[in-house]
Motif scaffolding. Structure first.
Motif, PDB file in Angstrom:
ATOM      1  N   PHE A 225       0.831  -1.200   0.000  1.00 19.77           N
ATOM      2  CA  PHE A 225       0.000   0.000   0.000  1.00 19.77           C
ATOM      3  C   PHE A 225       0.866   1.251   0.000  1.00 19.77           C
ATOM      4  O   PHE A 225       1.819   1.350   0.772  1.00 19.77           O
ATOM      5  CB  PHE A 225      -0.912   0.015   1.235  1.00 19.77           C
ATOM      6  CG  PHE A 225      -1.777  -1.208   1.347  1.00 19.77           C
ATOM      7  CD1 PHE A 225      -2.952  -1.315   0.629  1.00 19.77           C
ATOM      8  CD2 PHE A 225      -1.384  -2.279   2.145  1.00 19.77           C
ATOM      9  CE1 PHE A 225      -3.746  -2.452   0.714  1.00 19.77           C
ATOM     10  CE2 PHE A 225      -2.163  -3.422   2.241  1.00 19.77           C
ATOM     11  CZ  PHE A 225      -3.353  -3.507   1.514  1.00 19.77           C
ATOM     12  N   HIS A 226       0.512   2.192  -0.861  1.00 19.08           N
ATOM     13  CA  HIS A 226       1.181   3.490  -0.842  1.00 19.08           C
ATOM     14  C   HIS A 226       0.820   4.233   0.449  1.00 19.08           C
ATOM     15  O   HIS A 226      -0.335   4.216   0.879  1.00 19.08           O
ATOM     16  CB  HIS A 226       0.743   4.335  -2.043  1.00 19.08           C
ATOM     17  CG  HIS A 226       1.336   3.891  -3.340  1.00 19.08           C
ATOM     18  ND1 HIS A 226       2.600   4.265  -3.745  1.00 19.08           N
ATOM     19  CD2 HIS A 226       0.847   3.090  -4.319  1.00 19.08           C
ATOM     20  CE1 HIS A 226       2.867   3.732  -4.929  1.00 19.08           C
ATOM     21  NE2 HIS A 226       1.822   3.002  -5.293  1.00 19.08           N
ATOM     22  N   ILE A 227       1.805   4.871   1.054  1.00 23.25           N
ATOM     23  CA  ILE A 227       1.578   5.648   2.267  1.00 23.25           C
ATOM     24  C   ILE A 227       1.307   7.102   1.875  1.00 23.25           C
ATOM     25  O   ILE A 227       2.152   7.743   1.250  1.00 23.25           O
ATOM     26  CB  ILE A 227       2.792   5.591   3.216  1.00 23.25           C
ATOM     27  CG1 ILE A 227       3.188   4.133   3.505  1.00 23.25           C
ATOM     28  CG2 ILE A 227       2.484   6.353   4.502  1.00 23.25           C
ATOM     29  CD1 ILE A 227       2.108   3.303   4.151  1.00 23.25           C
TER      30      ILE A 227
ATOM     31  N   ALA B 260       0.434  12.736   3.990  1.00 23.78           N
ATOM     32  CA  ALA B 260      -0.003  13.315   5.261  1.00 23.78           C
ATOM     33  C   ALA B 260       0.264  12.406   6.460  1.00 23.78           C
ATOM     34  O   ALA B 260       0.099  12.828   7.605  1.00 23.78           O
ATOM     35  CB  ALA B 260      -1.494  13.644   5.193  1.00 23.78           C
ATOM     36  N   ILE B 261       0.679  11.162   6.213  1.00 20.47           N
ATOM     37  CA  ILE B 261       0.927  10.203   7.287  1.00 20.47           C
ATOM     38  C   ILE B 261       2.417   9.875   7.333  1.00 20.47           C
ATOM     39  O   ILE B 261       2.994   9.431   6.333  1.00 20.47           O
ATOM     40  CB  ILE B 261       0.120   8.906   7.069  1.00 20.47           C
ATOM     41  CG1 ILE B 261      -1.372   9.213   6.977  1.00 20.47           C
ATOM     42  CG2 ILE B 261       0.378   7.915   8.196  1.00 20.47           C
ATOM     43  CD1 ILE B 261      -2.235   7.996   6.640  1.00 20.47           C
ATOM     44  N   SER B 262       3.048  10.083   8.473  1.00 23.37           N
ATOM     45  CA  SER B 262       4.464   9.743   8.610  1.00 23.37           C
ATOM     46  C   SER B 262       4.618   8.224   8.652  1.00 23.37           C
ATOM     47  O   SER B 262       3.659   7.489   8.939  1.00 23.37           O
ATOM     48  CB  SER B 262       5.046  10.364   9.876  1.00 23.37           C
ATOM     49  OG  SER B 262       4.554   9.694  11.033  1.00 23.37           O
ATOM     50  N   SER B 263       5.816   7.742   8.409  1.00 28.72           N
ATOM     51  CA  SER B 263       6.055   6.298   8.438  1.00 28.72           C
ATOM     52  C   SER B 263       5.854   5.729   9.841  1.00 28.72           C
ATOM     53  O   SER B 263       5.367   4.612  10.005  1.00 28.72           O
ATOM     54  CB  SER B 263       7.468   5.992   7.937  1.00 28.72           C
ATOM     55  OG  SER B 263       7.590   6.340   6.568  1.00 28.72           O
TER      56      SER B 263
ATOM     57  N   ARG C  65      -7.923  -5.537   0.514  1.00 28.94           N
ATOM     58  CA  ARG C  65      -7.117  -4.402   0.045  1.00 28.94           C
ATOM     59  C   ARG C  65      -7.916  -3.137  -0.228  1.00 28.94           C
ATOM     60  O   ARG C  65      -7.466  -2.030   0.080  1.00 28.94           O
ATOM     61  CB  ARG C  65      -6.337  -4.819  -1.204  1.00 28.94           C
ATOM     62  CG  ARG C  65      -5.297  -5.908  -0.924  1.00 28.94           C
ATOM     63  CD  ARG C  65      -4.718  -6.474  -2.217  1.00 28.94           C
ATOM     64  NE  ARG C  65      -5.754  -7.149  -2.985  1.00 28.94           N
ATOM     65  CZ  ARG C  65      -5.588  -7.580  -4.234  1.00 28.94           C
ATOM     66  NH1 ARG C  65      -4.438  -7.380  -4.844  1.00 28.94           N
ATOM     67  NH2 ARG C  65      -6.568  -8.199  -4.862  1.00 28.94           N
ATOM     68  N   GLY C  66      -9.114  -3.277  -0.799  1.00 29.59           N
ATOM     69  CA  GLY C  66      -9.908  -2.095  -1.117  1.00 29.59           C
ATOM     70  C   GLY C  66     -10.249  -1.276   0.111  1.00 29.59           C
ATOM     71  O   GLY C  66     -10.141  -0.039   0.110  1.00 29.59           O
ATOM     72  N   VAL C  67     -10.653  -1.953   1.178  1.00 28.31           N
ATOM     73  CA  VAL C  67     -10.988  -1.257   2.424  1.00 28.31           C
ATOM     74  C   VAL C  67      -9.728  -0.695   3.074  1.00 28.31           C
ATOM     75  O   VAL C  67      -9.751   0.391   3.672  1.00 28.31           O
ATOM     76  CB  VAL C  67     -11.737  -2.202   3.383  1.00 28.31           C
ATOM     77  CG1 VAL C  67     -12.003  -1.522   4.723  1.00 28.31           C
ATOM     78  CG2 VAL C  67     -13.051  -2.660   2.756  1.00 28.31           C
ATOM     79  N   HIS C  68      -8.611  -1.416   2.957  1.00 26.00           N
ATOM     80  CA  HIS C  68      -7.346  -0.945   3.528  1.00 26.00           C
ATOM     81  C   HIS C  68      -6.951   0.396   2.898  1.00 26.00           C
ATOM     82  O   HIS C  68      -6.522   1.328   3.603  1.00 26.00           O
ATOM     83  CB  HIS C  68      -6.248  -1.990   3.286  1.00 26.00           C
ATOM     84  CG  HIS C  68      -5.041  -1.809   4.137  1.00 26.00           C
ATOM     85  ND1 HIS C  68      -4.582  -2.757   5.019  1.00 26.00           N
ATOM     86  CD2 HIS C  68      -4.170  -0.773   4.254  1.00 26.00           C
ATOM     87  CE1 HIS C  68      -3.490  -2.321   5.630  1.00 26.00           C
ATOM     88  NE2 HIS C  68      -3.225  -1.112   5.171  1.00 26.00           N
ATOM     89  N   VAL C  69      -7.100   0.509   1.586  1.00 29.55           N
ATOM     90  CA  VAL C  69      -6.774   1.761   0.894  1.00 29.55           C
ATOM     91  C   VAL C  69      -7.688   2.887   1.371  1.00 29.55           C
ATOM     92  O   VAL C  69      -7.239   4.018   1.612  1.00 29.55           O
ATOM     93  CB  VAL C  69      -6.879   1.578  -0.633  1.00 29.55           C
ATOM     94  CG1 VAL C  69      -6.780   2.924  -1.348  1.00 29.55           C
ATOM     95  CG2 VAL C  69      -5.786   0.647  -1.139  1.00 29.55           C
ATOM     96  N   LYS C  70      -8.981   2.586   1.528  1.00 27.39           N
ATOM     97  CA  LYS C  70      -9.919   3.596   2.015  1.00 27.39           C
ATOM     98  C   LYS C  70      -9.542   4.060   3.424  1.00 27.39           C
ATOM     99  O   LYS C  70      -9.671   5.235   3.759  1.00 27.39           O
ATOM    100  CB  LYS C  70     -11.338   3.035   2.007  1.00 27.39           C
ATOM    101  CG  LYS C  70     -11.919   2.834   0.620  1.00 27.39           C
ATOM    102  CD  LYS C  70     -13.320   2.237   0.679  1.00 27.39           C
ATOM    103  CE  LYS C  70     -13.877   2.021  -0.726  1.00 27.39           C
ATOM    104  NZ  LYS C  70     -15.230   1.394  -0.686  1.00 27.39           N
ATOM    105  N   MET C  71      -9.091   3.102   4.252  1.00 24.01           N
ATOM    106  CA  MET C  71      -8.667   3.454   5.603  1.00 24.01           C
ATOM    107  C   MET C  71      -7.531   4.461   5.576  1.00 24.01           C
ATOM    108  O   MET C  71      -7.551   5.468   6.313  1.00 24.01           O
ATOM    109  CB  MET C  71      -8.239   2.192   6.356  1.00 24.01           C
ATOM    110  CG  MET C  71      -7.728   2.412   7.772  1.00 24.01           C
ATOM    111  SD  MET C  71      -5.975   2.872   7.915  1.00 24.01           S
ATOM    112  CE  MET C  71      -5.179   1.429   7.211  1.00 24.01           C
ATOM    113  N   LEU C  72      -6.536   4.226   4.743  1.00 22.83           N
ATOM    114  CA  LEU C  72      -5.393   5.129   4.677  1.00 22.83           C
ATOM    115  C   LEU C  72      -5.810   6.514   4.182  1.00 22.83           C
ATOM    116  O   LEU C  72      -5.353   7.539   4.710  1.00 22.83           O
ATOM    117  CB  LEU C  72      -4.308   4.539   3.769  1.00 22.83           C
ATOM    118  CG  LEU C  72      -3.516   3.360   4.350  1.00 22.83           C
ATOM    119  CD1 LEU C  72      -2.652   2.708   3.279  1.00 22.83           C
ATOM    120  CD2 LEU C  72      -2.652   3.810   5.521  1.00 22.83           C
TER     121      LEU C  72
END
Length: 334
Positions: A132-134, A137-140, A285-292
């Motif tokens: 997943f791309h970070i 706006a979110i630090s590592s 994965r789809g929901v994970h991307v939405k979460m980020l």
């Protein structure tokens, strides 16, 4: 011999962290794979369950892309990327084709597959499709705990179709709970928090709680209007007889605790009130991307404590987590 020497940190029969070295042939990276240099790794309670296993630990990983396979076109050198519990799936079964690959019968997940690599390491190679791309706006450091803890609570809220008009209860203010409060609050919900004592009341309010109830020693909890959904994020199952009455008719309970033994709830309460008990793990994965994206837009940030990536740092973090001294997510930094 060409390639890369990789440092990994494994569990052992005695529960001690073991440093090990392995060689990875990066010249023959598969077409769909990505090589990452790991910069940050979150420590999850699940890692504690595997510390007596001969496997590389860690599944909340964030790193920098060092190399990509010939067919990878969604990552380039220097990109930040993260991964969580799920490493692979068949991609052609009913669950995968429905966007629910986390429930694929042939899924490859932490603890059961790819045990020769993990987030507690210097490098890792994963399929690009499960990275997943970070967001910028979110630090590592913040991103690492979102790979499992944040993803899990967001998935729970997504799975039960939470709406802004709902009252959402959160049991426990820890690694999962402090993120559940933030996500539910930013979704526009009234967030009702239950904790053992009053010690975290002000912190819960700052995170977005609308109401707070200390439950230690109580035989009954009076909250007025019941909650539509109850997320249980404690490290062990709660007293269900205490919490079932606060759930509205046709409400939902989502147990997120990693707990051994049986699930024993008041049977007739579930039947008479039409309560649904919803199982939930990390998202597809789809929901994970939405979460980020949601976390980046709304400024949702885990509260973290940093530890050095290494035997001493990992053991210190695990010891503190085991004794309840981490507020609220430990992050190992390379």
């Amino acid at each position: 011999m060409s390639g890369l020497n990789v440092t990994v940190y494994k569990g052992s029969k005695e529960g001690k962290i073991v440093k090990s070295e392995l060689h990875r042939d990066t010249l023959n990276l598969k077409p769909d794979e990505v090589l990452l240099k790991i910069t940050h790794a979150g420590l999850c309670g699940t890692d504690q369950h595997y510390k007596t296993s001969d496997m590389v630990l860690g599944h909340e990983g964030v790193g920098i892309v060092q190399q990509v396979g010939a067919d990878v076109d969604n990552f380039t050198l220097g990109d930040r990327a993260g991964w969580g519990f799920l490493h692979d799936a068949c991609l052609h079964c009913d669950q995968c084709l429905s966007g629910n690959e986390i429930y694929c019968d042939k899924r490859a997940m932490y603890g059961g597959a790819d045990t020769d690599q993990g987030a507690f390491a210097s490098h890792a190679v994963w399929k690009a499709a499960f990275l997943f791309h970070i967001p910028e706006a979110i630090s590592s450091e913040e991103a690492a705990p979102l790979m499992c803890a944040g993803a899990t609570v967001f998935n729970a809220l997504h799975l039960i179709n939470v709406r802004a008009t709902d009252r959402v209860g959160v049991v426990g203010i820890g690694g999962l709970g402090h993120l559940a409060i933030q996500f539910a609050s930013k979704m526009g919900c009234e967030v009702v928090v239950f904790s053992g004592t009053d010690s975290k009341r002000e912190e819960a309010k700052q995170l977005g709680a609308s109401e707070f109830y200390a439950t230690k020693g109580l035989k009954k909890i009076d909250i007025g209007r019941p909650v539509d959904h109850l997320l249980v994020t404690t490290s062990a199952q709660p007293d269900w007889n205490l919490f079932m009455p606060v759930v509205a008719s046709m409400g939902t309970i989502v147990p997120l605790s990693v707990s051994e033994g049986e699930l024993a709830m008041p049977y007739m309460t579930i039947v008479i009130k039409g309560i649904r008990v919803q199982g939930c793990i990390c998202p597809s994965r789809g929901v994970h991307v939405k979460m980020l994206r949601f976390a980046a837009f709304h400024g949702i940030k885990p509260i973290t404590q940093k530890f050095q990536m290494g035997v001493e740092g990992i053991e210190d973090a695990m010891k503190r987590l085991d004794s309840g001294q981490v507020r609220y997510r430990a992050v190992l930094v390379a």
